[in-house]
Design a protein around this motif. Structure first.
Motif, mmCIF file in Angstrom:
data_model
loop_
_atom_site.group_PDB
_atom_site.id
_atom_site.type_symbol
_atom_site.label_atom_id
_atom_site.label_comp_id
_atom_site.label_asym_id
_atom_site.label_seq_id
_atom_site.Cartn_x
_atom_site.Cartn_y
_atom_site.Cartn_z
ATOM 1 N N SER A 1 -0.467 4.667 -6.592
ATOM 2 C CA SER A 1 -0.882 5.760 -5.704
ATOM 3 C C SER A 1 -1.767 5.255 -4.570
ATOM 4 N N THR A 2 -2.781 4.443 -4.899
ATOM 5 C CA THR A 2 -3.654 3.930 -3.843
ATOM 6 C C THR A 2 -2.922 2.935 -2.954
ATOM 7 N N GLU A 3 -1.936 2.233 -3.508
ATOM 8 C CA GLU A 3 -1.097 1.341 -2.702
ATOM 9 C C GLU A 3 -0.345 2.144 -1.652
ATOM 10 N N GLY A 4 0.268 3.265 -2.075
ATOM 11 C CA GLY A 4 0.964 4.124 -1.120
ATOM 12 C C GLY A 4 0.028 4.684 -0.071
ATOM 13 N N LEU A 5 -1.204 5.006 -0.468
ATOM 14 C CA LEU A 5 -2.176 5.545 0.477
ATOM 15 C C LEU A 5 -2.590 4.497 1.500
ATOM 16 N N VAL A 6 -2.865 3.268 1.044
ATOM 17 C CA VAL A 6 -3.258 2.198 1.974
ATOM 18 C C VAL A 6 -2.160 1.938 2.997
ATOM 19 N N VAL A 7 -0.908 1.906 2.538
ATOM 20 C CA VAL A 7 0.208 1.656 3.457
ATOM 21 C C VAL A 7 0.399 2.824 4.412
ATOM 22 N N SER A 8 0.394 4.048 3.889
ATOM 23 C CA SER A 8 0.756 5.208 4.705
ATOM 24 C C SER A 8 -0.339 5.626 5.671
ATOM 25 N N MET A 9 -1.595 5.226 5.444
ATOM 26 C CA MET A 9 -2.660 5.610 6.364
ATOM 27 C C MET A 9 -2.399 5.109 7.776
ATOM 28 N N LEU A 10 -1.804 3.917 7.894
ATOM 29 C CA LEU A 10 -1.445 3.424 9.219
ATOM 30 C C LEU A 10 -0.446 4.362 9.887
ATOM 31 N N ILE A 11 0.498 4.883 9.117
ATOM 32 C CA ILE A 11 1.541 5.720 9.688
ATOM 33 C C ILE A 11 0.990 7.090 10.084
ATOM 34 N N PHE A 12 0.095 7.654 9.247
ATOM 35 C CA PHE A 12 -0.553 8.904 9.641
ATOM 36 C C PHE A 12 -1.373 8.700 10.918
#
Length: 470
Positions: A60-71
């Motif tokens: 879950s935190t892996e997905g958050l770290v990656v997706s924060m750039l996209i947001f």
């Protein structure tokens, strides 16, 4: 004589000379923004394995770290466009180079995943701003007959940046993979092109079209004289003035045009194209390819090296797409692209489900994933951006493309956020079967909704859309 866009007056031919080298230098420097876009979105791919060990990431935190750039990129695309219109394209690219640098240094020095996610968001602001500003700067600086080729170089630099990130990751991991914090060095490399972009843009001119829109005609002529022959520069001032006036009209139209049924339909088509481009899952490979290959049987070192093939075939795919894009009808090429990517999703899912674990299974899935990347980047990737630039009337183009690109970035962020926990919950095979279902929906959408735009002027398209969707 050569003719510009529909309705343009004839202009003297763009004869090559010293000004051509100046235009080439401007293109190279500006597209460092695209290179940074690609590197910063791709570098996380190989960095996740050491990141997981150092910072204790879960799925879950892996997905958050990656997706924060996209947001961040979704917001940056909107804000970047506003700042670019207000203060100038060159000014905004200089600002973006600073934001790229701050984001990179912040990521490298992050003590935990929370700080890393925050600075990934800052990097996303720069990535989104670059996606909205660099192509506009190139389009407004290039002569009309070379505009397509020059703007497309930014797309090539984006995938080249991702490829470079995969190669850098593989080299660093191979040499220093046992060192603690090796991921910090992978991220730090992005500081070099950020510095080059800032230093280079200090010596580059402002967009002549933006200068004309500000009433600074003498400065616009001076810029054109740097990148055109003297005769062409003088003749083009009138053309740039006309385009600037049309741009002001398009901005004035604003949101009131959304009350028109056929325009709402076109925006729905544009947003749908952006969403379905991302729902191919291309960025699940660009962000998590190394982890995917590790899950199917490669060792950590072998996976990060094998992942460089995804970057290489991404570059080869977009190169092939550029060569074909003006020779095949848009709808035909788009339908073919979704058919191919959906087929490869199905084959990956079946291979993950049916093949026994081992080296053979790992290599079969690697080949299928690489072929998927090649087909996606050779068709759907560049085609969606091209169609978005063609289907909207000039007076609402900025607004409509902004809405469509926002939908694209949000779909990208959704895929980045949910891919790791979904794979963990249902497995690789079922995850790719979800992509198959999304691919079938995309085929139906393109078949029923997307118009053909190849070989038609903007005026012809607008008349067609009025009749078809009113």
């Amino acid at each position: 004589m050569t003719t510009g866009n529909a309705g343009s007056p004839d202009l003297p031919r763009d004869i090559r000379g010293p000004h051509s080298r100046r235009l080439g230098l401007i293109t190279v420097v500006a597209t460092f923004g695209g290179l940074l876009f690609g590197y910063d979105t791709g570098v996380i791919n190989g960095a996740l394995e050491p990141l997981r060990a150092d910072l204790g990431l879960t799925s879950s935190t892996e997905g958050l770290v990656v997706s924060m750039l996209i947001f961040g990129a979704a917001l940056g695309a909107v804000v970047g466009g506003v700042l670019s219109d207000r203060y100038g394209r060159r000014h905004n690219i200089l600002l973006l180079a600073v934001v790229f640098s701050i984001g990179t240094v912040g990521c490298v020095l992050s003590p935990g995943w929370e700080a890393l996610a925050a600075f990934r968001f800052v990097l996303g602001l720069a990535v989104g701003g670059a996606s909205a500003t660099v192509p506009v700067y190139l389009a407004e600086t290039a002569p009309v007959e070379r505009r397509g080729g020059i703007v497309t170089r930014n797309e090539v630099m984006i995938v080249s940046g991702q490829f470079a990130a995969f190669v850098v990751n593989a080299v660093i991991f191979t040499v220093w993979g046992d060192e603690s914090g090796v991921w910090r060095f992978m991220l730090l490399v992005a500081l070099l092109p950020a510095i080059a972009l800032f230093a280079g843009m200090l010596r580059m001119p402002e967009s002549p079209r933006w200068l004309m829109a500000q009433g600074r005609e003498a400065e616009a002529l001076a810029v054109l004289e740097q990148v055109r022959s003297p005769e062409r520069a003088r003749a083009e001032v009138d053309e740039v003035r006309r385009l600037a006036e049309e741009e002001q009209l398009s901005t004035a139209a604003g949101a009131t045009e959304l009350s028109v049924r056929w325009i709402r339909r076109l925006i729905w088509i544009g947003a749908g194209l952006g969403v379905f481009q991302q729902f191919t899952g291309i960025n699940s490979i660009m962000y998590y390819g190394t982890q995917l290959l590790g899950d199917v049987g490669f060792s950590a070192g072998a996976a990060i090296i094998a992942n460089t093939l995804n970057g290489l075939f991404s570059v080869l795919g977009i190169t092939a797409g550029i060569l074909l894009i003006n020779k095949i009808d848009r709808r035909t090429m788009l339908l073919g692209g979704f058919a191919l990517t959906t087929t490869f999703h199905l084959l990956v899912g079946l291979s993950a489900l049916l093949l026994p674990d081992g080296t053979a299974k790992a290599y079969v899935i690697l080949v299928l994933v690489v072929l998927f990347v090649f087909c996606m980047q050779g068709t759907i990737g560049p085609l969606v951006w091209l169609i978005l630039s063609e289907i909207f009337p000039l007076r609402i183009r900025s607004l409509a493309i902004g809405i469509s690109v926002l939908a694209l970035w949000l779909a990208n962020a959704l895929v980045a956020l949910v891919f790791p926990p979904v794979v963990e919950a249902i497995g690789i095979a079922s995850t790719f079967f979800v992509f198959v279902a999304l691919g079938l929906a995309a085929l139906l959408f393109v078949h029923r909704a997307v118009p053909e735009t190849r070989g038609r002027s903007l005026e012809q398209l607008e008349e067609q859309f009025r009749r078809q969707y009113t």
